[in-house]
Design a protein around this motif. Structure first.
Motif, short mmCIF file in Angstrom:
data_model
loop_
_atom_site.label_atom_id
_atom_site.label_comp_id
_atom_site.label_asym_id
_atom_site.label_seq_id
_atom_site.Cartn_x
_atom_site.Cartn_y
_atom_site.Cartn_z
N LYS A 199 59.62 3.96 4.49
CA LYS A 199 60.47 4.07 5.41
C LYS A 199 61.60 5.19 4.74
CE LYS A 199 62.70 1.55 8.77
NZ LYS A 199 62.30 -0.21 9.50
N GLN A 200 62.17 4.55 3.73
CA GLN A 200 63.27 4.62 2.98
C GLN A 200 63.68 6.67 2.93
OE1 GLN A 200 63.34 2.10 -0.19
NE2 GLN A 200 65.16 0.84 0.32
N TYR A 201 62.01 6.75 2.39
CA TYR A 201 61.80 8.53 2.15
C TYR A 201 62.09 9.41 3.24
CZ TYR A 201 59.72 8.65 -2.80
OH TYR A 201 60.11 8.48 -4.21
N PHE A 224 65.92 9.08 4.22
CA PHE A 224 66.61 9.87 3.25
C PHE A 224 66.49 11.66 3.61
CE2 PHE A 224 67.02 5.52 0.68
CZ PHE A 224 68.57 5.44 1.66
N LEU A 225 64.91 11.97 4.40
CA LEU A 225 64.47 13.12 3.81
C LEU A 225 64.31 13.86 5.24
CD1 LEU A 225 61.40 12.98 0.79
CD2 LEU A 225 63.96 14.02 1.11
N THR A 226 64.76 12.81 6.59
CA THR A 226 64.78 13.51 7.76
C THR A 226 65.66 14.32 7.78
OG1 THR A 226 63.31 11.89 8.94
CG2 THR A 226 65.08 13.03 10.22
N GLY A 227 65.30 16.02 8.25
CA GLY A 227 67.05 17.03 8.16
C GLY A 227 66.78 17.93 7.47
N ILE A 228 65.65 17.44 6.47
CA ILE A 228 64.93 18.77 5.41
C ILE A 228 64.41 19.99 6.33
CG2 ILE A 228 64.55 19.59 3.54
CD1 ILE A 228 66.18 16.86 2.44
N GLN A 229 64.55 20.74 7.10
CA GLN A 229 63.51 21.84 7.75
C GLN A 229 62.92 22.06 7.15
OE1 GLN A 229 65.59 24.90 9.83
NE2 GLN A 229 66.88 23.22 11.35
N GLU A 230 62.85 22.32 5.46
CA GLU A 230 61.74 23.12 4.72
C GLU A 230 60.81 21.78 4.80
OE1 GLU A 230 65.79 25.04 4.18
OE2 GLU A 230 64.51 23.40 4.26
N ILE A 231 60.31 20.67 4.69
CA ILE A 231 59.65 19.22 4.58
C ILE A 231 58.95 18.89 5.70
CG2 ILE A 231 59.55 17.18 3.33
CD1 ILE A 231 61.82 18.18 1.97
N ILE A 232 58.29 18.81 5.58
CA ILE A 232 56.97 17.87 6.23
C ILE A 232 57.14 16.50 5.45
CG2 ILE A 232 55.46 17.91 7.64
CD1 ILE A 232 55.29 21.23 8.11
N LEU A 233 57.24 15.51 6.71
CA LEU A 233 56.55 14.36 6.29
C LEU A 233 55.64 13.49 6.56
CD1 LEU A 233 60.80 12.51 7.05
CD2 LEU A 233 60.14 14.05 4.19
N PRO A 234 55.11 13.04 5.97
CA PRO A 234 53.88 12.19 6.47
C PRO A 234 54.56 11.48 7.71
CG PRO A 234 54.75 11.33 4.70
CD PRO A 234 55.63 12.25 4.79
N GLN A 235 53.45 11.61 8.81
CA GLN A 235 53.12 10.92 9.71
C GLN A 235 52.20 9.75 10.01
OE1 GLN A 235 55.01 12.04 12.34
NE2 GLN A 235 55.32 13.16 10.58
N GLU A 236 52.73 8.84 10.13
CA GLU A 236 51.63 7.08 10.53
C GLU A 236 51.52 7.35 11.75
OE1 GLU A 236 52.01 2.95 8.95
OE2 GLU A 236 53.66 2.86 10.18
N LEU A 237 50.43 7.74 12.99
CA LEU A 237 50.01 6.87 14.31
C LEU A 237 49.67 6.17 14.55
CD1 LEU A 237 46.79 10.06 13.68
CD2 LEU A 237 49.10 9.83 14.06
N PRO A 238 50.18 5.52 16.03
CA PRO A 238 49.87 4.82 16.10
C PRO A 238 49.05 3.32 16.43
CG PRO A 238 51.01 6.28 17.79
CD PRO A 238 50.44 7.10 16.99
N ASN A 239 48.90 2.91 16.22
CA ASN A 239 48.03 1.61 15.82
C ASN A 239 47.02 1.49 14.34
OD1 ASN A 239 48.37 0.44 19.01
ND2 ASN A 239 47.07 2.65 19.42
N LEU A 240 47.93 2.35 13.90
CA LEU A 240 47.25 2.90 11.72
C LEU A 240 48.46 2.03 11.75
CD1 LEU A 240 45.92 5.90 11.90
CD2 LEU A 240 45.34 4.01 12.86
N LYS A 241 47.80 0.91 10.09
CA LYS A 241 48.84 0.22 8.93
C LYS A 241 48.34 1.12 7.93
CE LYS A 241 50.23 -4.04 6.92
NZ LYS A 241 50.15 -5.00 6.59
N HIS A 242 49.20 2.04 7.49
CA HIS A 242 49.75 2.78 6.40
C HIS A 242 49.53 2.33 5.07
CE1 HIS A 242 49.76 6.77 4.31
NE2 HIS A 242 50.11 7.52 5.10
N VAL A 285 65.81 10.89 -6.21
CA VAL A 285 64.48 12.00 -5.74
C VAL A 285 65.38 12.96 -5.19
CG1 VAL A 285 62.11 12.42 -5.73
CG2 VAL A 285 62.73 10.88 -6.55
N VAL A 286 65.54 12.24 -4.14
CA VAL A 286 65.92 12.65 -2.21
C VAL A 286 66.87 13.99 -2.59
CG1 VAL A 286 67.04 12.35 0.02
CG2 VAL A 286 65.13 10.89 -0.77
N GLU A 287 67.92 13.03 -3.79
CA GLU A 287 69.13 13.85 -3.52
C GLU A 287 69.08 14.77 -4.70
OE1 GLU A 287 71.82 11.56 -6.24
OE2 GLU A 287 72.94 9.98 -4.37
#
Length: 374
Positions: free
Chosen positions: A258-260, A263-281, A358-360
């Motif tokens: 969640k922290q990653y 902090f990484l949201t907004g960097i257009q060049e990166i696709i972040l992992p998705q947690e789908l509804p009804n799942l616990k990653h 890492v994010v910086e």
């Protein structure tokens, strides 16, 4: 700052006193194989997962092989597995004389794409191995419906998904069998190698009990051909301790993810992992995608940040599997992911200042790349 990809010493230091005591008790008992510690862990892990039976074996690979055999998979049968995968499920399928048939993945979850499964089913198809990849459960309801329609066995590869949940039910109990690895870096990791098979099917449970112990119904009476595959008492004792903390450790992984994400949201060049509804990653790995992956990996390494690529070469492009007859271009989603994925540091004891570092560094890298491209 030096950021390891995984630092096992932090967790082992935290648990050292309990682990040392458990190991000492096993040494004092001198019962190292098929011991009370193993029986206790099997009961505890079965209870944790909500399944009827659990059998400790020597590794996650052995869990896959014995599960295939116990499920009745034979020479000449076909087994469907995801193309984006570690080599184990393909190897173990081949080792029993069956043929692994690859299915491309869903780019959103990195798991086998249920929409593509039916196109791979033939009269020789006997099983599906859905892999709960990186800690995210596969879409089990859709997979189970397909399996029921075509009378296929379902063997869950949950080696990266200890404690992960699909619709509030833990993985490893959906299919005919579930396979777990206790390799040290797993969410539930031993101090060596180990594995387990879970099932709610009594016949499969009885077969696994024989297969892992030379096919013996009792000492020196061998009912079937079997193997020597045991989770030893030392590892079982350690795993019993770590199992008590698994939910806490998984929650920490989820917090780090969640922290990653934050902090990484907004960097257009990166696709972040998705947690789908009804799942616990449970984030065995925290995997992002970016088109200039290799440059980013080299840059982060220079800054003391260790990353990994899971996995850079698809199994069907490995020379060990050339006889399967696949070629580049057969699985476009898998190949795209293999070229773009990067696993960032992820373990429960990762500190917030390390995450921010890492994010910086990632943000600074893309700022430089943007400036250079202008």
């Amino acid at each position: 700052m030096n950021i390891p990809f995984v630092d096992l010493s932090r967790q082992n230091t935290f648990l050292r006193k309990e682990i040392n005591q458990a190991i000492a008790e096993v040494i004092d008992s001198s019962q190292f194989v098929l011991s009370k510690e193993l029986e206790n862990f099997e009961k505890e892990f079965a209870r944790y997962l909500g399944v009827k039976y659990c059998y400790g074996v020597a590794s996650g690979s052995d869990a896959l092989r014995l599960s295939l055999l116990a499920s009745g998979i034979e020479r000449g049968d076909e087994v469907l597995i995801p193309a984006n995968n570690y080599v184990s499920s393909a190897f173990e399928t081949l080792f029993i004389g069956a043929t692994p048939v690859l299915v491309d993945i869903d780019e959103e979850t990195y798991n086998i794409d249920p929409k593509k499964i039916k196109f791979k089913i033939t009269k020789m198809t006997k099983a599906i191995i859905p892999v709960h990849f990186y800690g995210q459960p596969a879409r089990m309801d859709k997979i189970l419906r397909i399996a029921e329609k075509y009378n296929l066995k379902v063997i869950e590869d949950a080696c990266q998904a200890h404690g992960a949940e699909y619709k509030e039910k833990k993985v490893g109990g959906f299919g005919d069998a579930g396979c777990f690895s206790f390799y040290p870096s797993k969410n539930l990791g031993a101090l060596g190698d180990g594995g387990a098979i879970t099932t709610n099917n009594k016949k499969i449970a009885q077969k696994i009990s024989l297969l892992r112990n030379y096919g013996q119904i009792k000492k020196n009476y061998h009912k079937i051909k079997g193997f020597n595959s045991h989770l030893d008492a030392l590892q079982a004792a350690v795993l019993s301790i770590k199992l008590r903390y698994l939910n806490r450790f998984n929650q920490k992984r989820r917090k780090i993810a969640k922290q990653y994400n934050q902090f990484l949201t907004g960097i257009q060049e990166i696709i972040l992992p998705q947690e789908l509804p009804n799942l616990k990653h449970v984030y065995h790995l925290y995997v992002i995608k970016t088109k200039n992956r290799n440059k980013l990996v080299r840059y982060l390494s220079k800054k003391g940040i260790r990353t990994q690529i899971h996995y850079p070469i698809p199994i069907y492009l490995q020379s060990a599997f050339k006889n399967l007859g696949y070629q580049k271009g057969d699985f476009p989603v898998t190949e795209k992911c293999a070229e773009e994925i990067i696993s960032l540091p992820m373990f429960p004891e990762l500190r917030e200042e390390e995450i921010k570092f890492v994010v910086e560094r990632i943000k600074f890298f893309y700022q430089k790349e943007y400036t250079r491209s202008r």
